[in-house]
Write a protein that holds these residues in place. Structure first.
Motif, PDB file in Angstrom:
ATOM      1  N   VAL A 106       0.825  -1.204   0.000  1.00 22.13           N
ATOM      2  CA  VAL A 106       0.000   0.000   0.000  1.00 22.13           C
ATOM      3  C   VAL A 106       0.862   1.258   0.000  1.00 22.13           C
ATOM      4  O   VAL A 106       0.631   2.190  -0.767  1.00 22.13           O
ATOM      5  N   ILE A 107       1.906   1.256   0.847  1.00 24.95           N
ATOM      6  CA  ILE A 107       2.698   2.473   1.010  1.00 24.95           C
ATOM      7  C   ILE A 107       3.444   2.827  -0.267  1.00 24.95           C
ATOM      8  O   ILE A 107       3.485   3.988  -0.672  1.00 24.95           O
ATOM      9  N   LEU A 108       3.998   1.802  -0.924  1.00 25.46           N
ATOM     10  CA  LEU A 108       4.714   2.075  -2.173  1.00 25.46           C
ATOM     11  C   LEU A 108       3.761   2.587  -3.238  1.00 25.46           C
ATOM     12  O   LEU A 108       4.099   3.496  -3.999  1.00 25.46           O
ATOM     13  N   ARG A 109       2.544   2.013  -3.278  1.00 23.93           N
ATOM     14  CA  ARG A 109       1.602   2.470  -4.302  1.00 23.93           C
ATOM     15  C   ARG A 109       1.128   3.893  -4.022  1.00 23.93           C
ATOM     16  O   ARG A 109       0.961   4.693  -4.935  1.00 23.93           O
ATOM     17  N   ILE A 110       0.940   4.194  -2.724  1.00 24.84           N
ATOM     18  CA  ILE A 110       0.558   5.564  -2.366  1.00 24.84           C
ATOM     19  C   ILE A 110       1.700   6.527  -2.714  1.00 24.84           C
ATOM     20  O   ILE A 110       1.473   7.606  -3.280  1.00 24.84           O
ATOM     21  N   ALA A 111       2.935   6.102  -2.392  1.00 23.79           N
ATOM     22  CA  ALA A 111       4.090   6.947  -2.721  1.00 23.79           C
ATOM     23  C   ALA A 111       4.179   7.154  -4.224  1.00 23.79           C
ATOM     24  O   ALA A 111       4.518   8.246  -4.698  1.00 23.79           O
ATOM     25  N   ALA A 112       3.850   6.108  -4.993  1.00 25.69           N
ATOM     26  CA  ALA A 112       3.903   6.223  -6.444  1.00 25.69           C
ATOM     27  C   ALA A 112       2.817   7.170  -6.951  1.00 25.69           C
ATOM     28  O   ALA A 112       3.054   7.960  -7.876  1.00 25.69           O
ATOM     29  N   LEU A 113       1.616   7.103  -6.333  1.00 27.67           N
ATOM     30  CA  LEU A 113       0.558   8.043  -6.717  1.00 27.67           C
ATOM     31  C   LEU A 113       1.015   9.479  -6.458  1.00 27.67           C
ATOM     32  O   LEU A 113       0.772  10.383  -7.257  1.00 27.67           O
ATOM     33  N   GLN A 114       1.712   9.648  -5.306  1.00 30.05           N
ATOM     34  CA  GLN A 114       2.269  10.953  -4.979  1.00 30.05           C
ATOM     35  C   GLN A 114       3.283  11.352  -6.049  1.00 30.05           C
ATOM     36  O   GLN A 114       3.345  12.506  -6.452  1.00 30.05           O
ATOM     37  N   GLY A 115       4.062  10.374  -6.487  1.00 36.59           N
ATOM     38  CA  GLY A 115       5.061  10.626  -7.523  1.00 36.59           C
ATOM     39  C   GLY A 115       4.441  10.994  -8.852  1.00 36.59           C
ATOM     40  O   GLY A 115       5.090  11.601  -9.702  1.00 36.59           O
ATOM     41  N   PHE A 219      -0.896  10.609   3.616  1.00 38.60           N
ATOM     42  CA  PHE A 219       0.130  10.932   2.623  1.00 38.60           C
ATOM     43  C   PHE A 219      -0.398  11.699   1.426  1.00 38.60           C
ATOM     44  O   PHE A 219       0.363  12.362   0.745  1.00 38.60           O
ATOM     45  N   LEU A 220      -1.706  11.590   1.141  1.00 41.11           N
ATOM     46  CA  LEU A 220      -2.222  12.285  -0.036  1.00 41.11           C
ATOM     47  C   LEU A 220      -3.126  13.448   0.340  1.00 41.11           C
ATOM     48  O   LEU A 220      -3.336  14.351  -0.455  1.00 41.11           O
ATOM     49  N   GLY A 221      -3.695  13.409   1.556  1.00 40.24           N
ATOM     50  CA  GLY A 221      -4.775  14.330   1.884  1.00 40.24           C
ATOM     51  C   GLY A 221      -4.365  15.726   2.317  1.00 40.24           C
ATOM     52  O   GLY A 221      -5.195  16.614   2.401  1.00 40.24           O
TER      53      GLY A 221
END
Lengths: 280, 273
Positions: A106-115, A219-221
């Motif tokens: 989950v964290i890597l995918r969230i970080a990637a969305l951030q990226g 991380f996104l909000g």
């Protein structure tokens, strides 16, 4: 029957029900300097219901969960329908392709969305090349968190509807057509009601984790996105106020049960389509 | 009249397939980003591109990542096997031997689907730490993950087995097969694709679980908890490299499945031509 289903039932009672009962008990206790003391009181609930912050967290999480569930519902239906009806021999592969992103945490995918969305991300970098300003709405906003939630949970919705549709008899649509129903009417009066249980399960599978979501809004909000789940996690981590955290867990569970109960009332087992379950 | 209807039908079909493709693009864009970022020199500002394989060298040098990978695999496999066994036995029990308690058993098996992971995590932490006095350990993590896994496995196996014809088993038994032999030679060859799917889903859920595992493990590292811990100092490029390798393996397995399906060597439960 008992020999076969017994172990699973026992396992779930011990590993799910007992812990839930434990936090229910702890929610009436008191924490002081990281220790739980069994003096029974209602202070934790009093704090939760009087301090405006917790109400805001819960309402914010509930709103986010409703929006995410509806978006997932709208998108998942045509996709699941296509796989079930036209997927042919590749159906299993098409469904597994929805699950494969889960191999990345989950964290890597969230970080990637951030990226992709973030200030230095793909979209804004590309806009910069063409001399356009970055899209502020995608950076650290509730919209970004909602996109993140849809990203994480839409596979559950598609899978739930798909599992319902593979047991749906598509010949019924031919019958509806012969009797003069257009495609839309056939969908509303045959396909949708007969697959409502699967759809309701999908809605719950999106709504409940979204209501408890902690990582995505963090991380996104952005700064004003503290969710109920984030605050709940903090009680068991940084602040160590386990009793208050337990009370928050009980409130979260009660809220989920309420939503499930409301949806449960809409289910009519006789028109559920799970004919195999009623036989014998 | 029919041709107009057929044309509308094929348009709808096209529109749905476009939606499906867009969903795959949406789901895999971050995965591709992870693979891309694993090769880039600066992970925080990866654009414009500049490539290096440093992250892969560091990944194999640092034992933290292999420990984390091992623990994640143990949790994934343990929970996957436990979930599939419990769920399959449960589904067969419910479908084959109807009783008045059937609805209750069904609800029990599916109940974990409706409890948030965070809640499973904190409640099992509270129960284990405060009532049993247990420190964080792998067995608690496997058990807590298997709660969720069992429910998902149950749903998947149930959806496939409601259509199963138990008369085949009755026939085998009439000819003298024992229940065990009947299961191995009649039931299992028919239902294995759904068991495989159930195992795969419960494995993936536990392998990469953050919220259940984190609260049940204490200081034992898993891949998600290492990612969580390193977020404070910025994600290590090694994690991106590891994720890229995992995805490479997954894509290879899918490509193999596609070839097997295409040629019809293994049909994975599909009964058509």
């Amino acid at each position: 029957m008992l020999l076969l289903a017994g172990p699973g039932v026992l396992f779930i009672l011990v590993t799910l029900l007992l812990p839930l009962l434990a936090i229910f008990m702890f929610s009436f206790w008191r924490t002081a300097s990281y220790e739980l003391y069994p003096d029974w009181n209602l202070d934790n609930y009093h704090v939760l219901f009087t301090e405006a912050a917790y109400r805001t967290f819960l309402l914010r999480s509930a709103l986010s969960a409703v929006v995410t569930s509806l978006l997932c519902l709208l998108y998942a239906w045509p996709v699941a329908y296509f796989i079930a009806r036209h997927g042919g021999r590749y159906r299993l592969l098409l469904v597994l392709l929805l699950a494969a992103p889960f191999f990345t945490g989950v964290i890597l995918r969230i970080a990637a969305l951030q990226g992709i969305f973030g200030p230095g991300g793909l979209i804004n970098m590309a806009l910069g090349i063409f001399g356009m300003p970055p899209i502020a709405a995608l950076m650290y906003t509730p919209l970004a968190a909602t996109i993140g939630h849809v990203y994480l949970f839409v596979p559950f919705m598609v899978t739930a509807i798909y599992l319902s549709l593979v047991n749906f008899n598509f010949d019924l649509l031919e019958t509806a057509k012969i009797n003069g129903a257009g495609p839309w009417r056939a969908f509303v009066e045959v396909t949708w009601p007969l697959n409502w249980i699967g759809t309701a399960i999908g809605l719950a599978l999106v709504f409940i984790p979204c209501l408890a979501s902690a990582v995505t809004p963090r991380f996104l909000g952005g700064p004003s996105a503290t969710s109920f789940g984030m605050s709940l996690g903090q009680q068991f981590g940084e602040t160590g106020t386990w009793a208050l955290g337990s009370a928050m867990g009980v409130v979260l569970f009660a809220f989920s049960l309420l939503v499930l109960a409301v949806m449960g009332f809409t289910v009519n087992l006789k028109r559920s389509g799970f004919t195999g379950m009623g036989a014998r | 009249m029919t041709s107009v209807g057929d044309r509308a039908e094929s348009w709808r079909r096209l529109a749905m397939s476009v939606l499906l493709c867009l969903l795959y693009v949406f789901l895999y864009a971050p995965i591709l980003f992870v693979i891309y970022a694993s090769f880039s020199e600066d992970i925080v500002w990866p654009f414009p591109p500049s490539f290096t394989t440093d992250a892969y060298a560091e990944l194999f040098d640092n034992s933290l990542y292999s420990d984390a990978l091992n623990n994640s695999l143990i949790i994934g496999l343990g929970s996957g096997v436990l979930s599939t066994l419990l769920a399959t036995a449960g589904v067969i029990g419910v479908l084959r031997f109807p009783s008045r308690r059937r609805a209750l058993i069904l609800i029990t098996f599916l109940a974990p689907l409706f409890v948030a992971e965070l809640l499973i995590g904190i409640s099992s932490l509270a129960f284990n730490a405060r009532l049993l006095g247990l420190p964080g350990n792998l067995f608690s993590a496997i058990a807590a993950n298997a709660v969720e896994g069992t429910a998902f496995a149950f749903l998947i196996v149930l959806a496939q087995l409601v259509r199963y014809d138990w008369q085949m088993d009755d026939a085998a038994m009439v000819f003298g097969a024992s229940p065990a032999r009947c299961f191995w030679e009649v039931t299992l060859p028919t239902i294995w694709p759904s068991l495989f799917g159930a195992f795969l889903i419960s494995f993936i859920l536990a392998f990469n679980n953050l919220e259940i595992s984190f609260y049940n493990l204490g200081a034992i590292p898993t891949l998600p908890s290492v990612a969580w811990g390193s977020l404070r100092f910025g994600l290590g490029p090694e994690l991106f490299a590891l994720a890229a390798l995992t995805n490479g393996l997954v894509f290879a397995v899918f490509a193999l499945m596609y070839v097997l399906m295409r040629t019809g060597i293994v049909k994975f439960g599909y009964r058509g031509v």
